[in-house]
Motif scaffolding. Structure first.
Motif, short mmCIF file in Angstrom:
data_model
loop_
_atom_site.label_atom_id
_atom_site.label_comp_id
_atom_site.label_asym_id
_atom_site.label_seq_id
_atom_site.Cartn_x
_atom_site.Cartn_y
_atom_site.Cartn_z
N LEU A 5 7.59 17.28 22.68
CA LEU A 5 7.53 16.01 21.95
C LEU A 5 8.67 15.91 20.94
N VAL A 6 8.93 17.00 20.25
CA VAL A 6 10.02 17.01 19.28
C VAL A 6 11.36 16.83 19.99
N ILE A 7 11.55 17.52 21.10
CA ILE A 7 12.80 17.39 21.87
C ILE A 7 12.97 15.97 22.39
N ALA A 8 11.90 15.38 22.92
CA ALA A 8 11.98 14.01 23.45
C ALA A 8 12.35 13.02 22.35
N GLY A 9 11.75 13.17 21.20
CA GLY A 9 12.08 12.29 20.08
C GLY A 9 13.51 12.48 19.61
N GLY A 13 16.51 9.97 19.00
CA GLY A 13 16.80 9.78 17.58
C GLY A 13 18.15 10.32 17.13
N ALA A 14 18.54 11.48 17.61
CA ALA A 14 19.81 12.08 17.16
C ALA A 14 21.02 11.21 17.51
N VAL A 62 1.97 11.76 18.02
CA VAL A 62 2.84 10.66 17.61
C VAL A 62 3.68 11.07 16.41
N ARG A 63 3.08 11.78 15.48
CA ARG A 63 3.83 12.25 14.31
C ARG A 63 4.93 13.23 14.72
N LEU A 64 4.66 14.09 15.70
CA LEU A 64 5.69 15.00 16.17
C LEU A 64 6.81 14.26 16.88
N LEU A 65 6.45 13.31 17.73
CA LEU A 65 7.43 12.58 18.51
C LEU A 65 8.32 11.71 17.61
N LEU A 66 7.71 10.88 16.79
CA LEU A 66 8.46 9.94 15.97
C LEU A 66 8.90 10.51 14.62
N GLY A 67 8.01 11.25 13.98
CA GLY A 67 8.33 11.78 12.66
C GLY A 67 9.31 12.93 12.70
N THR A 68 8.97 13.97 13.43
CA THR A 68 9.82 15.16 13.47
C THR A 68 10.98 14.98 14.43
N GLY A 69 10.72 14.46 15.62
CA GLY A 69 11.77 14.34 16.62
C GLY A 69 12.72 13.18 16.38
N PHE A 70 12.19 11.98 16.33
CA PHE A 70 13.02 10.78 16.23
C PHE A 70 13.72 10.64 14.90
N SER A 71 12.99 10.78 13.80
CA SER A 71 13.60 10.54 12.49
C SER A 71 13.88 11.82 11.73
N GLY A 72 13.70 12.96 12.35
CA GLY A 72 13.90 14.23 11.67
C GLY A 72 15.35 14.62 11.51
N PRO A 73 15.57 15.78 10.92
CA PRO A 73 16.94 16.24 10.63
C PRO A 73 17.71 16.55 11.83
#
Length: 73
Positions: A5-9, A13-14, A62-73
């Motif tokens: 999920l983090v990778i997909a986001g 996002g990156a 959802v928090r992992l996908l959008l929060g950590t993955g999409f908008s994360g560092p």
């Protein structure tokens, strides 16, 4: 499963963060000194998205996908 999920986001996002940074910086270069306006814009927008997702998302996925993955560092 969580790391997927983090990778997909991050795959979405990156590049968007990078392109946003470059677009904003290209627009203001030469007009407002050497301040990194693109980075500031990306960080403020990412913080806003993270705050909304944290408050609105009831699912940890959802928090992992959008929060950590999409908008994360």
């Amino acid at each position: 499963m969580n790391w997927l999920l983090v990778i997909a986001g991050a795959m979405v996002g990156a590049p968007l963060r990078y392109l946003t940074d470059r677009a904003v910086q290209a627009r203001v270069d030469g007009h407002h000194g050497v301040f990194p306006w693109g980075t500031l814009t990306v960080n403020i927008t990412g913080s806003l998205v993270l705050g909304i997702v944290t408050r609105a998302a009831s699912s940890a996925d959802v928090r992992l996908l959008l929060g950590t993955g999409f908008s994360g560092p």
